[in-house]
Design an enzyme around this catalytic site. Structure first.
Site, PDB file in Angstrom:
ATOM      1  CG  ASN A   1      -1.292   0.875   1.256  1.00 13.70           C
ATOM      2  OD1 ASN A   1      -1.684   1.780   0.348  1.00 13.70           O
ATOM      3  ND2 ASN A   1      -2.256   1.762   2.520  1.00 13.70           N
TER       4      ASN A   1
ATOM      5  CE  LYS B   1      -0.177   3.233   4.929  1.00 13.40           C
ATOM      6  NZ  LYS B   1       0.097   3.444   5.956  1.00 13.40           N
TER       7      LYS B   1
ATOM      8  CG  HIS C   1      -5.843   1.590   5.795  1.00 12.50           C
ATOM      9  ND1 HIS C   1      -5.234   2.564   6.657  1.00 12.50           N
ATOM     10  CD2 HIS C   1      -4.430   0.769   4.816  1.00 12.50           C
ATOM     11  CE1 HIS C   1      -4.295   2.359   6.948  1.00 12.50           C
ATOM     12  NE2 HIS C   1      -3.614   1.281   6.255  1.00 12.50           N
TER      13      HIS C   1
ATOM     14  CD  GLU D   1      -3.060   5.174   7.255  1.00 11.63           C
ATOM     15  OE1 GLU D   1      -3.130   5.289   5.756  1.00 11.63           O
ATOM     16  OE2 GLU D   1      -1.702   4.688   7.858  1.00 11.63           O
TER      17      GLU D   1
ATOM     18  CD  GLU E   1      -3.317  -3.000   7.584  1.00 16.64           C
ATOM     19  OE1 GLU E   1      -2.368  -2.930   6.853  1.00 16.64           O
ATOM     20  OE2 GLU E   1      -3.870  -2.102   7.507  1.00 16.64           O
TER      21      GLU E   1
ATOM     22  N   GLY F   1       2.302   1.913  10.786  1.00 13.93           N
ATOM     23  CA  GLY F   1       3.750   2.967  10.988  1.00 13.93           C
ATOM     24  C   GLY F   1       4.428   3.327  12.093  1.00 13.93           C
TER      25      GLY F   1
ATOM     26  CB  SER G   1       5.886  -2.247  12.101  1.00 14.59           C
ATOM     27  OG  SER G   1       5.052  -1.312  12.262  1.00 14.59           O
TER      28      SER G   1
ATOM     29  N   GLY H   1       3.112  -1.066   4.606  1.00 18.29           N
ATOM     30  CA  GLY H   1       2.663  -0.225   4.157  1.00 18.29           C
ATOM     31  C   GLY H   1       4.068   0.806   4.051  1.00 18.29           C
TER      32      GLY H   1
HETATM   33  C1  PEP Z   1      -0.446  -0.008   6.551  1.00 12.04           C
HETATM   34  O1  PEP Z   1      -0.660   1.611   6.778  1.00 12.04           O
HETATM   35  O2  PEP Z   1      -1.576  -0.892   6.093  1.00 12.04           O
HETATM   36  C2  PEP Z   1       0.565  -0.346   7.019  1.00 12.04           C
HETATM   37  C3  PEP Z   1       0.799  -1.706   7.253  1.00 12.04           C
HETATM   38  O3  PEP Z   1       1.576   0.406   7.478  1.00 12.04           O
HETATM   39  P1  PEP Z   1       2.839  -0.276   7.895  1.00 12.04           P
HETATM   40  O4  PEP Z   1       3.650  -1.428   7.401  1.00 12.04           O
HETATM   41  O5  PEP Z   1       3.814   1.108   7.330  1.00 12.04           O
HETATM   42  O6  PEP Z   1       2.989  -0.558   9.768  1.00 12.04           O
END
Ligand code: PEP
Length: 256
Positions: free
Chosen positions: A9, A11, A96, A98, A168, A174, A214, A235
């Site tokens: 993703n 973003k 998501h 966000e 998630e 993040g 992460s 991400g």
């Molecule tokens: C995400 O935003 O879906 C995500 C998993 O981000 P990250 O891998 O940066 O934690």
């Protein structure tokens, strides 16, 4: 046997030129993989060029980060599933955290989008996950169950085949702080049992459940080795083609 699915993703990152360079590098680093399904999920602006670029790279599929539930109409600034489908987009991230937290998307809104995506021939990646506070208060199960039950309301049993769930935990997104493999596996078992309640156990066994939060080369292999973890939504580490390619390799290694 559920084929593992790794999705990057991006973003609100990467211009068209950067996306071109990314794909070039990802293909050079990875060669090709048939064991793992790889999905790139860029910004809308990059989708047309990427669709053309990926025409002869069948092992990389295309996804979108969001969509509206209507097919067309007076919805300034929105994009429909029909429009995405016309660009050979196969997957769409819905719900998501966000979008839920920054743009006010409720489980009901996410449900309208999930149903519209399925009707319009897209495969939803339905994101669910608890906050740290919800986990600490012991509300994790209830939060996940509600997100699944409401998010999938009205989805037919046949449509479950096209569904991907991404677990998630918000505290892991993040932050650099991933759920450990046992925490993730436990949550995935719970999710699969709720899926069985809203469909049936045979169908629930076939739905792929990604872990997101992460994921990086250092933790990918162990996470991907867990029985109920069927891939990852990535991400930050998915923004670098070399790192994402390493995650693909780790996932292949987990299959061995
Ligand atoms: C995400 O935003 O879906 C995500 C998993 O981000 P990250 O891998 O940066 O934690």
């Amino acid at each position: 046997m559920r084929k593992k699915i790794l999705a990057a993703n991006w973003k609100m990152n990467l211009t068209q030129d950067e996306a071109d360079a990314y794909v070039h590098s990802l293909v050079r680093e990875t060669g090709e993989t048939n064991d793992v399904e790889v999905v790139l999920i860029p910004a809308f602006t990059v989708i047309p060029a990427l669709a053309a670029r990926l025409n002869d790279t069948a092992w990389i599929r295309l996804g979108a980060q969001n969509m509206h539930w209507e097919k067309s109409g007076a919805y300034t600034g929105e994009i429909s599933g029909t429009m995405l489908r016309a660009l050979y987009v196969r997957y769409v991230i819905l719900g998501h955290s966000e979008r839920r937290n920054l743009f006010g998307e409720t489980n009901e809104i996410v449900n309208r989008k999930v149903k519209a995506a399925l009707e319009q021939g897209l495969r939803p990646i339905l994101c669910i996950g608890e906050s740290l506070q919800e986990r600490d208060l012991g509300h994790m199960n209830q939060v996940l169950e509600e997100q699944i039950r409401v998010g999938l309301k009205g989805v037919s049993l046949k449509e479950f085949h096209d569904l991907v769930i991404a677990y998630e935990p918000i505290w892991a997104i993040g932050t650099g702080k991933s759920a450990n493999p046992q925490q993730a596996q436990e949550a995935h078992v719970l999710i699969r049992s709720v899926l069985a309640q809203v469909s049936d156990s045979g169908i629930a066994e076939r739905v792929r459940i990604q872990y997101g939060g992460s994921v990086k080369p250092e933790n990918a292999q162990e996470l991907m080795s867990q029985k109920d973890i069927d891939g990852a939504l990535v991400g930050a580490a998915g923004l670098d083609p070399v790192t994402f390619s390493q995650i693909i390799r780790c996932t292949e290694a987990a299959l061995a």
